[in-house]
Design an enzyme around this catalytic site. Structure first.
Site, PDB file in Angstrom:
ATOM      1  NE  ARG A 132     -38.759  15.464  -8.256  1.00 43.60           N
ATOM      2  CZ  ARG A 132     -39.601  14.760  -7.472  1.00 43.60           C
ATOM      3  NH1 ARG A 132     -39.371  14.630  -6.195  1.00 43.60           N
ATOM      4  NH2 ARG A 132     -40.669  14.201  -7.993  1.00 43.60           N
ATOM      5  CE1 TYR A 178     -23.487  36.551  -7.995  1.00 41.19           C
ATOM      6  CE2 TYR A 178     -25.167  35.192  -6.980  1.00 41.19           C
ATOM      7  CZ  TYR A 178     -24.609  35.766  -8.096  1.00 41.19           C
ATOM      8  OH  TYR A 178     -25.185  35.548  -9.315  1.00 41.19           O
TER       9      TYR A 178
END
Ligand SMILES: *Cc1c(COP(=O)(O)O)cnc(C)c1O
Length: 387
Positions: free
Chosen positions: A51, A103
């Site tokens: 991670r 967007y």
């Protein structure tokens, strides 16, 4: 070889890449391990837990950082996760200036999620007018979000002008560079703080991988972004990192063809009697054509939008007659796609807001692929024949 001084087509292949020291592998290995053995207690190696960092993802991040002239890249599970990572830098209650037309998914995250969960406040501004951006700055303003060219209206923002305003007020800038790609536009070189990408689009390039990337020019900012990404965990997995890296190898080659095809399609549409209006920064009739020529060195991208004449049924008739262009969401891949922003990419924006943004119901968005140009033009021609 210095990747910095060589041509872009060379850099996309070699940037950040070294032969694997252990095996001599030319392509970085896909390292799936989530954890890495410590030399001894208190002595971790370079990677600790996937991670935080992973060798395959690192290879992609080094590559994109170099292509964008930055010092650090951070890859995420999607473009939206990359955008969320930038918002996570802000304290609750911050004010953000964002484009009026951009967007729809970014708009949804800003307006419908972070307004509620982080008490962020937003001003939607026409960024083709830098004076309007300057006028929107308040004491609480912490970020100016830029998208250029915009999705879907292909408005072009003067990056240097916005950076000048932001610096005067010590406000962070982030530019969504998904449409232009670093082939044609490198915002960090103009002083923008963060470049964001949906790697799902041109970087991946084959409609088979979802991803996002942020790149920064400042190491300290990179550390902060890395901290919040490790905390929230929306990282790109090693298989997907490999696919994006593989896609980037042909980015320069693909973009050349995308741009050439898109320009020819825009020129064709401009002359067609059934087309009311064409949006493409490469056309001299585009309101920011001069700026686009200056800021987007050598290419205007692969997206062309236009308004089709006729009643509400005209757009459906046209889209359903197309055979080479596929009716589908997304953009930036090898195959040509067609969509209606009002019911597809921007359907999450309320209708009255959409009208304010200038997105008409008869607006068609083409993601022009890298097929043979004659086939694309013939397909548009037959689909535009009957009303
Ligand atoms: C698709 C897109 C995004 C979102 O990226 P995902 O990878 O779909 O999460 C953001 N900005 C632009 C300009 C896009 O086209």
């Amino acid at each position: 070889m210095s990747a910095k001084t060589s041509q872009f087509a060379t850099r996309v292949i070699h940037a950040g890449q070294t032969t694997d020291a252990a095996t001599g592998a030319v392509m970085p290995p896909i390292v799936t391990s989530t954890t890495f053995e410590w030399e001894a207690l208190g002595q971790p190696r370079e990677h600790i837990y996937t991670r935080s960092s992973n060798p395959t993802r690192d290879a992609l991040e080094r590559c994109v950082a170099e292509l964008e002239s930055g010092v650090r890249g951070l890859a995420y599970a999607s473009g939206q996760a990359a955008t969320a990572g930038v918002l996570d830098l802000l304290d609750a209650g911050s004010h953000v200036i964002a484009p009026l037309d951009f967007y729809g998914g970014t708009r949804r995250l800003f307006d419908q999620v972070r307004r509620r969960t982080s008490a962020l406040d937003f001003s939607w501004v026409d960024m083709t007018d830098p004076a309007a951006v300057a006028a929107a700055v308040r004491p609480a303003t912490k970020l100016i979000w830029i998208e250029t060219p915009t999705n879907p209206l292909l408005k072009v923002t003067d990056l240097a002008a916005i950076v000048a305003i932001a610096r005067q007020h010590k406000v962070l800038t982030c530019a969504d560079n998904t449409f232009a790609t670093p082939c044609y536009q490198r915002p960090l070189e103009l002083g923008v703080d963060i470049v964001m990408h949906s790697a799902t689009k041109y970087f991946g390039g084959h409609s088979d991988v979802l991803g996002g990337i942020n790149v920064v020019a400042d190491a300290e900012l990179g550390k902060q972004l890395h901290m919040v990404r490790s905390a929230s965990g929306g990282v790109l997995g090693p298989f997907d990192a490999y696919l994006v890296l593989r896609g980037i190898k042909t980015l320069a080659l693909r973009m050349e063809r995308h741009c050439a095809n898109a320009l020819a399609v825009a020129q064709y549409l401009e002359k067609h009697p059934r087309v009311a209006r064409v949006y493409y920064p490469g056309l001299p009739a585009h309101p920011q054509h001069a700026l686009a020529k200056r800021q987007m060195a050598g290419g205007f991208g692969g997206i062309v939008c236009f308004e089709i004449q006729g009643d509400a049924g005209a757009i459906g008739g046209f889209m359903n007659r197309l055979q080479v262009f596929t009716v589908a969401e997304s953009l930036g891949a090898v195959e040509s796609l067609v969509g209606q922003p009002a019911t597809m990419s921007h359907s999450s924006v309320p209708a009255d807001e959409r009208r304010k943004m200038g997105i008409a119901d008869n607006l068609v968005r083409l993601s022009v692929g890298i097929e043979g140009l004659d086939d694309l033009l013939a397909d548009l021609d037959q689909a535009l024949q009957s009303p």
